[in-house]
Design an enzyme around this catalytic site. Structure first.
Site, short mmCIF file in Angstrom:
data_model
loop_
_atom_site.label_atom_id
_atom_site.label_comp_id
_atom_site.label_asym_id
_atom_site.label_seq_id
_atom_site.Cartn_x
_atom_site.Cartn_y
_atom_site.Cartn_z
N SER A 143 -20.02 21.56 -26.51
CA SER A 143 -19.92 20.32 -25.71
C SER A 143 -19.86 20.68 -24.24
CB SER A 143 -18.64 19.55 -26.08
OG SER A 143 -18.45 18.47 -25.17
N TYR A 156 -9.71 19.75 -26.94
CA TYR A 156 -11.08 19.67 -27.46
C TYR A 156 -11.99 20.65 -26.69
CZ TYR A 156 -15.76 17.63 -28.12
OH TYR A 156 -17.10 17.43 -28.37
P1 NAD Z 1 -19.44 11.83 -35.28
O1 NAD Z 1 -18.03 11.37 -35.31
O2 NAD Z 1 -20.52 10.86 -35.53
O3 NAD Z 1 -19.63 13.08 -36.24
C1 NAD Z 1 -18.62 13.99 -36.50
C2 NAD Z 1 -18.76 14.40 -37.92
O4 NAD Z 1 -17.70 15.31 -38.27
C3 NAD Z 1 -18.65 13.20 -38.85
O5 NAD Z 1 -19.66 13.27 -39.83
C4 NAD Z 1 -17.28 13.38 -39.46
O6 NAD Z 1 -17.19 12.82 -40.76
C5 NAD Z 1 -17.18 14.90 -39.51
N1 NAD Z 1 -15.80 15.30 -39.71
C6 NAD Z 1 -14.72 14.97 -38.99
N2 NAD Z 1 -13.61 15.48 -39.57
C7 NAD Z 1 -14.02 16.15 -40.68
C8 NAD Z 1 -13.36 16.87 -41.70
N3 NAD Z 1 -12.03 17.02 -41.72
N4 NAD Z 1 -14.10 17.42 -42.70
C9 NAD Z 1 -15.44 17.28 -42.72
N5 NAD Z 1 -16.12 16.60 -41.78
C10 NAD Z 1 -15.42 16.05 -40.78
O7 NAD Z 1 -19.61 12.50 -33.85
P2 NAD Z 1 -20.84 13.22 -33.14
O8 NAD Z 1 -20.81 12.75 -31.74
O9 NAD Z 1 -22.08 13.11 -33.91
O10 NAD Z 1 -20.32 14.73 -33.12
C11 NAD Z 1 -21.10 15.80 -33.62
C12 NAD Z 1 -20.84 17.02 -32.77
O11 NAD Z 1 -21.27 16.79 -31.44
C13 NAD Z 1 -19.37 17.42 -32.67
O12 NAD Z 1 -19.29 18.82 -32.76
C14 NAD Z 1 -18.98 16.96 -31.29
O13 NAD Z 1 -17.92 17.72 -30.77
C15 NAD Z 1 -20.27 17.19 -30.55
N6 NAD Z 1 -20.42 16.46 -29.29
C16 NAD Z 1 -20.53 15.10 -29.27
C17 NAD Z 1 -20.70 14.47 -28.05
C18 NAD Z 1 -20.86 12.97 -27.96
O14 NAD Z 1 -20.88 12.44 -26.83
N7 NAD Z 1 -20.97 12.25 -29.07
C19 NAD Z 1 -20.73 15.20 -26.86
C20 NAD Z 1 -20.60 16.57 -26.93
C21 NAD Z 1 -20.45 17.20 -28.14
#
Ligand code: NAD
Length: 248
Positions: A143, A156
C-alpha cells in the site's frame, strides 16, 4: 489478450475488491483460480461469475487468523490444484484506523498476523514447490500507506512496509530458482476496505496527480502483469499503482 491457460493461481481475499478483480482477470486469461475468503456465499458467487464467463475457479474457505490457518490453506490449495500453484497473490488484509496511544493490542496483533505473518507462511509453504519446478510468480499487495505517513494508519502502514521488504528478500531468496516475487502498492481504490474513510476517501485520492479513486480493475491489471511472463525479468519490484501519489 494474454494467455495463461494451464497456470494455477491462488489469490487470498478474493471474494471482494482488488482480490476479486484479480481473480477475474487471471481466470479471464485462462488460469485456474482458487478463490479464498471467509464467506462461502460470496466465494460461490465469484466462482459462479468466473464460470459463467467460461473460466475455471473453485472456492476454498479460509479464515486466515493464525499461522496454522495459512499452512492448512496452502496444503488444501496444493491438493486442489494437483500439487502445482504457479501464481500466488497475497492480497487479504485488514486496516483499522487508530491513534497509537490506546490502539487495541489484539487488533494490533491481528494486523501483523493477517497482513505479514500469513503471507510469510504461505510463501514458506508454496514457494518451495515453485522452486522444485524452477518457475513461479508471487505478487504481494502492499500500500502507499507503507511508504509515507497517513494519519491513523501507523499500524497498517508498518505491516505494508514490512511486506514490501519481505518482497525484496523473497526476490533475492527465490530468484536464483526461477521464482519471481514482486509487489503492487495501490493508492486509493474503491472497495469495502476504504468505506470507513467516508468522505475523506475523495480527499486522499485528490492528493495524487491523477486525482481520482481507482477502480479495482486498474490495480488487478498491474497484478496480472507482474504474475505473467510479460514481467519475466521483473523481480523484487514494488510497483506503485497509485495515480502518482508516491511520485510527489
Ligand atoms: P477488501 O476489503 O475488498 O478485500 C480484503 C479481502 O481480505 C476481503 O476479501 C476479505 O474478506 C479478506 N480478509 C479480511 N480478513 C480476512 C481473514 N481473517 N481471513 C481471510 N480473508 C480475510 O479490500 P481491498 O481494498 O480489495 O484490499 C485488498 C488489498 O489491497 C489489501 O491488501 C489492502 O491492504 C490493499 N490496498 C487497498 C487499498 C484501497 O484503497 N482499497 C489501497 C492500498 C492497498
Amino acid at each position: 489478450m494474454r494467455d495463461i491457460t494451464g497456470r494455477n493461481a491462488l489469490v487470498t481475499g478474493s471474494t471482494s475488491g482488488i482480490g476479486r478483480a484479480t481473480a477475474t482477470v487471471l481466470a479471464g486469461q485462462g488460469a485456474y483460480v482458487l478463490i479464498t475468503g471467509r464467506d462461502q456465499e460470496r466465494g460461490d458467487e465469484v466462482v459462479d461469475v468466473i464460470r459463467a464467463a467460461g473460466g475455471k475457479a473453485d472456492f476454498l474457505r479460509a479464515d486466515l487468523s493464525d499461522a496454522s490457518s495459512a499452512d492448512i490453506l496452502a496444503e488444501l490449495a496444493l491438493d486442489t490444484a494437483g500439487g502445482r500453484i504457479d501464481i500466488l497473490v497475497n492480497n487479504a488484509a485488514i486496516g483499522a484506523l487508530g491513534a497509537t496511544a490506546g490502539f487495541d493490542e489484539a487488533l494490533y496483533d491481528n494486523h501483523f498476523t493477517l497482513n505479514v505473518k500469513i503471507p510469510f507462511r504461505l510463501v514458506g509453504a508454496i514457494a518451495p514447490t515453485m522452486v522444485e519446478r524452477g518457475s513461479g510468480a508471487i505478487v504481494n499487495i502492499t500500500s502507499m500507506a507503507g511508504q509515507f505517513a497517513i494519519p491513523g494508519m501507523a499500524v497498517y502502514g508498518a505491516c505494508k512496509a514490512a511486506l514490501g521488504l519481505l518482497t525484496k528478500n523473497w526476490a533475492a531468496e527465490y530468484g536464483p530458482s526461477g521464482v519471481r516475487v514482486n509487489a503492487v502498492s495501490p493508492g486509493t481504490t474503491r472497495t469495502p476496505f476504504v468505506a470507513p474513510l467516508g468522505d475523506a476517501l475523495e480527499g486522499l485520492a485528490a492528493q495524487s496527480p491523477l486525482g481520482y479513486v481507482a477502480d479495482p480493475a486498474e490495480i488487478a491489471s498491474a497484478i496480472a502483469y507482474l504474475a505473467s511472463d510479460d514481467a519475466s525479468f521483473v523481480n523484487g519490484v514494488v510497483l506503485n499503482v497509485d495515480g502518482g501519489r508516491t511520485a510527489i
